[in-house]
Design an enzyme around this catalytic site. Sequence first.
Site, short mmCIF file in Angstrom:
data_model
loop_
_atom_site.label_atom_id
_atom_site.label_comp_id
_atom_site.label_asym_id
_atom_site.label_seq_id
_atom_site.Cartn_x
_atom_site.Cartn_y
_atom_site.Cartn_z
N CYS A 171 8.87 87.56 35.04
CA CYS A 171 7.80 88.32 34.41
C CYS A 171 6.97 89.01 35.49
O CYS A 171 6.99 88.60 36.64
CB CYS A 171 6.90 87.40 33.61
SG CYS A 171 7.77 86.38 32.45
N ARG A 197 11.87 94.44 37.85
CA ARG A 197 12.13 93.01 37.85
C ARG A 197 12.84 92.56 36.57
O ARG A 197 13.38 91.46 36.52
CB ARG A 197 10.82 92.24 38.02
CG ARG A 197 10.12 92.55 39.32
CD ARG A 197 8.69 92.10 39.28
NE ARG A 197 8.59 90.67 39.18
CZ ARG A 197 8.36 89.86 40.21
NH1 ARG A 197 8.19 90.36 41.39
NH2 ARG A 197 8.29 88.57 40.04
N TRP A 209 9.99 88.35 30.63
CA TRP A 209 11.44 88.07 30.63
C TRP A 209 11.55 86.69 29.99
O TRP A 209 11.15 85.69 30.56
CB TRP A 209 11.94 88.06 32.07
CG TRP A 209 13.43 88.00 32.22
CD1 TRP A 209 14.30 89.04 32.14
CD2 TRP A 209 14.20 86.84 32.52
NE1 TRP A 209 15.58 88.59 32.38
CE2 TRP A 209 15.55 87.25 32.61
CE3 TRP A 209 13.91 85.49 32.72
CZ2 TRP A 209 16.59 86.36 32.88
CZ3 TRP A 209 14.94 84.61 33.00
CH2 TRP A 209 16.26 85.05 33.07
N ASN A 223 3.42 83.81 34.29
CA ASN A 223 4.78 83.88 34.81
C ASN A 223 5.16 82.47 35.25
O ASN A 223 4.38 81.82 35.94
CB ASN A 223 4.80 84.83 36.02
CG ASN A 223 6.16 84.93 36.67
OD1 ASN A 223 7.17 84.51 36.09
ND2 ASN A 223 6.20 85.48 37.87
N GLY A 224 6.32 81.99 34.82
CA GLY A 224 6.75 80.64 35.21
C GLY A 224 7.16 79.82 34.01
O GLY A 224 7.34 80.36 32.91
N GLU A 237 31.40 89.94 46.03
CA GLU A 237 30.23 90.79 45.85
C GLU A 237 30.58 92.03 45.01
O GLU A 237 29.82 92.44 44.14
CB GLU A 237 29.64 91.17 47.22
CG GLU A 237 28.47 92.13 47.20
CD GLU A 237 27.27 91.68 46.37
OE1 GLU A 237 27.22 90.52 45.94
OE2 GLU A 237 26.40 92.53 46.12
N LYS A 245 28.83 93.01 41.50
CA LYS A 245 28.16 94.30 41.26
C LYS A 245 28.69 94.90 39.96
O LYS A 245 27.94 95.38 39.13
CB LYS A 245 28.42 95.30 42.41
CG LYS A 245 27.65 95.09 43.67
CD LYS A 245 26.17 95.39 43.58
CE LYS A 245 25.37 94.21 43.18
NZ LYS A 245 24.91 93.29 44.17
N GLU A 268 27.54 92.86 36.79
CA GLU A 268 26.12 92.85 36.43
C GLU A 268 25.61 94.19 35.92
O GLU A 268 24.70 94.21 35.10
CB GLU A 268 25.25 92.31 37.56
CG GLU A 268 25.09 93.20 38.74
CD GLU A 268 24.24 92.57 39.84
OE1 GLU A 268 23.27 91.88 39.54
OE2 GLU A 268 24.55 92.80 41.01
N HIS A 320 48.34 80.89 42.24
CA HIS A 320 48.09 79.50 41.82
C HIS A 320 47.36 79.44 40.47
O HIS A 320 46.68 78.45 40.18
CB HIS A 320 47.29 78.76 42.90
CG HIS A 320 48.02 78.68 44.20
ND1 HIS A 320 49.12 77.87 44.37
CD2 HIS A 320 47.86 79.35 45.37
CE1 HIS A 320 49.58 78.02 45.60
NE2 HIS A 320 48.84 78.92 46.23
N LYS A 366 14.89 90.95 38.67
CA LYS A 366 15.05 91.21 40.11
C LYS A 366 14.73 89.98 40.94
O LYS A 366 15.39 89.71 41.93
CB LYS A 366 14.15 92.38 40.52
CG LYS A 366 14.27 92.78 41.99
CD LYS A 366 15.62 93.40 42.29
CE LYS A 366 15.78 93.79 43.75
NZ LYS A 366 17.20 93.97 44.09
C1 F6R Z 1 22.70 90.68 42.35
C2 F6R Z 1 21.39 90.14 42.57
C3 F6R Z 1 21.17 88.68 42.40
C4 F6R Z 1 20.32 88.16 43.55
C5 F6R Z 1 19.97 86.67 43.33
C6 F6R Z 1 19.20 86.11 44.51
O1 F6R Z 1 22.73 92.05 42.58
O2 F6R Z 1 20.49 90.86 42.88
O3 F6R Z 1 22.38 87.99 42.32
O4 F6R Z 1 21.04 88.33 44.73
O5 F6R Z 1 19.19 86.54 42.17
O6 F6R Z 1 18.02 86.80 44.72
P1 F6R Z 1 17.29 86.77 46.12
O7 F6R Z 1 18.19 87.39 47.11
O8 F6R Z 1 16.04 87.56 45.90
O9 F6R Z 1 17.02 85.34 46.44
#
Ligand code: F6R
Length: 615
Positions: free
Chosen positions: A2, A27, A77, A103-104, A487, A491, A494, A510, A610
């Site tokens: 949030c 976020r 969120w 938030n939390g 990765e 990408k 997501e 396997h 985010k």
């Molecule tokens: C993917 C992404 C998330 C973050 C993860 C960790 O694109 O952004 O998988 O990498 O939530 O976040 P941080 O790096 O901020 O600890």
Amino acid sequence: MCGIVGYVGKRDVVSVLFKGLTNLEYRGYDSAGMALRDDGEIKIYKTLGKLINLKNELEARKSELKHPTSGIGHIRWATHGSPSLVNAHPHTCSCGKLVIVHNGIIENYKELREELLKKGCTFRSQTDTETIAHLVADEYASAKNLETAVRNSVKKLQGAYAVCVMHKDVPDVIVGARKHAPMLVALGEDENFIASDTPAIIEYTKKTIYLEDNEIAVVTKDRVRITDIEGNEIIKKVEILPWEPAALSKQGYKHFMLKEIHEQPDVIRNVLNGKLYDIDSPIILNEVKIDKEILKKLNKIQIIACGTSLHAALSGKYLIEDFAGISVDVEASSEYIYRKTTTDESTLVIGVSQSGETADTITAIKQAKAKNSHVLIITNRPDSNMARLADSLIPVNAGIEVSVAATKSYSAQLISFYLLAIHLAEIKGTLNKEYLKSIKHELIKLPSKIEEVLSNVEPIKTCAKKFSSYKNFIFISRGINLSTAYEGALKLKEISYINATGYAAGELKHGPIAMLDETMPVLAILIPGGITYEKILSNCEEAKARNAKLIALTSSNDKNLESIFDVVIRIPEINEIISPAITCVPLQLLAYYIAEYLGKDVDQPRNLAKSVTVE
Ligand code: F6R
């Protein structure tokens, strides 16, 4: 998660809150709301979905507002209670005089709710936040002081919170408090702000004070008072933010993600700047505050991170083991925190995080600190909670990353791992001089090679168009690019919601090979000159024999590849060990263009946030 912003001052309160929420939009959220002090009343506005809905609601009802003088805003969120109007913040106490945004997650909210119900409180939502509203109102009834009421209330809360509270009878005062969730106060002239993150206030001031756990801030137009949980006043350091508001604009790109992908050459130059001067000089990494003699004997490193940062950590493991011969474990923070680990005072623990606010990683770091390990943090936010826990801090300087999907921060983390691994190798004397020189040479040339990739995106766009209708993907590689495969798959899933899995190419036979047919494209990352190329090629042949469509991401000029692969995406020639810093870029672009073709919300994919500040 949030986002919170609060404002008291001379400006148009609605615009300040709206701008602040807009800058926190990245976020991720599902509803938004504001509480405004206006004409002696507190007026609440909430909407579901995008912020534009809140803007329209405020526009439609603007005749209700005379001259708001303070307010708090929130983007939610959902954690407790579905995304709905009734669960959107701000929440109020039973009589509606007290408003709160939060938030939390409050872990003991059910017990508190039971007690408050017995006292006659009327609950309207399914949120844990509403419990705090009733709790503070209950305390206020006896304390008759909002700061004391908040202090007494937060003492009863278990879990994580950043809260802002206003009360009808306490004009133009916002009380904020935090524990395990970020919150800052920002200072202006005849105005002050409170927010969960700096983008919310960067347009107005750079002067900020970061609140620590259990601190309480009372914010008015001309004063900010900060106290500890016992009520003792604390004089806090005012920090000056390093960012310009321009960092929050798309600068002509359609999406922040595309802008941030294109920023990567400069980001890498930034990370190398001041650390790698030329191929003959050792890496300068003064940020690592461990005695060289101790580093020489270091034989255990643990890296903890989540998501994309976890993938950078996997590359870090490969590099540190390969260059410096130190054994490295990598673990998802969320797993690390719920098991008995072997972390001890001789372990170097590295936490990696773009935001520096990821709750699981913060908990993991705290656990490692409790075991007396030296904690090194690699983060894009030197102003974050995680950074403040660091014994050594490597800021990656990627600049603010707005798109939910991490791109430039990943590159910056990767490059930081190259520097760290070389630094350790130089201290331990584990690499020969010529090899070291060649690696440094490749690192220096990286930005211009990435620029080459970015100036020729057509083949990637074409590939994206060709494959955007597929529902499943497998990304394969071996060695240093295995984490790139993970990765790339992350990408894609997501931002396009296509099911994509990263797999060690040798593991295909396997199990996963059973899934292969013409509906399951296999993307292989294969870099010649190293030890894995021929092996990956054989794994691709195995996939082809099962009718899978094949995409190659390669620096090979071999024209025969076109007879094996349906699409070949070429990158400039590069040493295999350095290649993840380039191979990640076409994969980011492929995910981006596929999501674009599918019309997805690239910068704010559904269900994601985010920075994940709850465990
Ligand atoms: C993917 C992404 C998330 C973050 C993860 C960790 O694109 O952004 O998988 O990498 O939530 O976040 P941080 O790096 O901020 O600890």
